[in-house]
Scaffold this motif. Structure first.
Motif, PDB file in Angstrom:
ATOM      1  N   THR A 143    -105.890  90.541  44.663  1.00  0.00           N
ATOM      2  CA  THR A 143    -106.604  90.417  43.399  1.00  0.00           C
ATOM      3  C   THR A 143    -106.230  89.110  42.705  1.00  0.00           C
ATOM      4  N   GLU A 144    -107.151  88.594  41.940  1.00  0.00           N
ATOM      5  CA  GLU A 144    -106.926  87.350  41.196  1.00  0.00           C
ATOM      6  C   GLU A 144    -106.060  87.659  39.973  1.00  0.00           C
ATOM      7  N   GLN A 145    -104.932  86.976  39.850  1.00  0.00           N
ATOM      8  CA  GLN A 145    -104.023  87.211  38.739  1.00  0.00           C
ATOM      9  C   GLN A 145    -104.342  86.238  37.602  1.00  0.00           C
TER      10      GLN A 145
ATOM     11  N   VAL B 174     -95.956  87.619  31.354  1.00  0.00           N
ATOM     12  CA  VAL B 174     -94.838  86.865  30.777  1.00  0.00           C
ATOM     13  C   VAL B 174     -94.901  86.909  29.246  1.00  0.00           C
ATOM     14  N   ILE B 175     -96.101  87.046  28.698  1.00  0.00           N
ATOM     15  CA  ILE B 175     -96.273  87.049  27.246  1.00  0.00           C
ATOM     16  C   ILE B 175     -95.409  88.127  26.594  1.00  0.00           C
TER      17      ILE B 175
ATOM     18  N   LYS C 139     -97.667  73.995  33.905  1.00  0.00           N
ATOM     19  CA  LYS C 139     -97.146  75.114  34.685  1.00  0.00           C
ATOM     20  C   LYS C 139     -97.904  76.363  34.264  1.00  0.00           C
ATOM     21  N   LEU C 140     -98.257  77.179  35.234  1.00  0.00           N
ATOM     22  CA  LEU C 140     -98.999  78.405  34.973  1.00  0.00           C
ATOM     23  C   LEU C 140     -98.089  79.608  35.195  1.00  0.00           C
TER      24      LEU C 140
ATOM     25  N   PRO D  71     -92.780  79.569  37.248  1.00  0.00           N
ATOM     26  CA  PRO D  71     -94.241  79.531  37.192  1.00  0.00           C
ATOM     27  C   PRO D  71     -94.852  80.040  38.496  1.00  0.00           C
ATOM     28  N   VAL D  72     -96.036  80.621  38.389  1.00  0.00           N
ATOM     29  CA  VAL D  72     -96.724  81.116  39.590  1.00  0.00           C
ATOM     30  C   VAL D  72     -97.642  80.055  40.176  1.00  0.00           C
ATOM     31  N   GLY D  73     -97.807  78.955  39.457  1.00  0.00           N
ATOM     32  CA  GLY D  73     -98.663  77.882  39.942  1.00  0.00           C
ATOM     33  C   GLY D  73     -98.632  76.694  39.012  1.00  0.00           C
ATOM     34  N   LYS D  74     -99.440  75.690  39.355  1.00  0.00           N
ATOM     35  CA  LYS D  74     -99.526  74.475  38.554  1.00  0.00           C
ATOM     36  C   LYS D  74    -100.956  73.986  38.551  1.00  0.00           C
ATOM     37  N   ARG D  75    -101.410  73.483  37.420  1.00  0.00           N
ATOM     38  CA  ARG D  75    -102.718  72.846  37.332  1.00  0.00           C
ATOM     39  C   ARG D  75    -102.477  71.505  36.652  1.00  0.00           C
TER      40      ARG D  75
END
Length: 57
Positions: A2-4, A48-49, A42-43, A34-38
């Motif tokens: 699934t898309e997170q 996490v909120i 950092k994403l 972070p789970v990713g980067k754009r």
């Protein structure tokens, strides 16, 4: 798979109503990766909120 949903430090800060710096410090304290980067942003996973909100409370 699934898309997170991902969020940046700025989005987390706006959601909680605190500065970006406080969010960055909380993320460092909690040792959240972070789970990713754009680009240079950092994403983080959207769950996490809640963790950051509890840390800053």
């Amino acid at each position: 798979m699934t898309e997170q949903t991902t969020v940046t430090v700025g989005v987390i800060a706006k959601e909680i109503g605190v500065s970006d710096a406080k969010v960055k410090k909380a993320i460092e304290t909690l040792k959240i990766e972070p789970v990713g980067k754009r680009g240079i942003c950092k994403l983080y996973a959207s769950d996490v909120i809640e963790a950051v909100k509890k840390t800053l409370a």
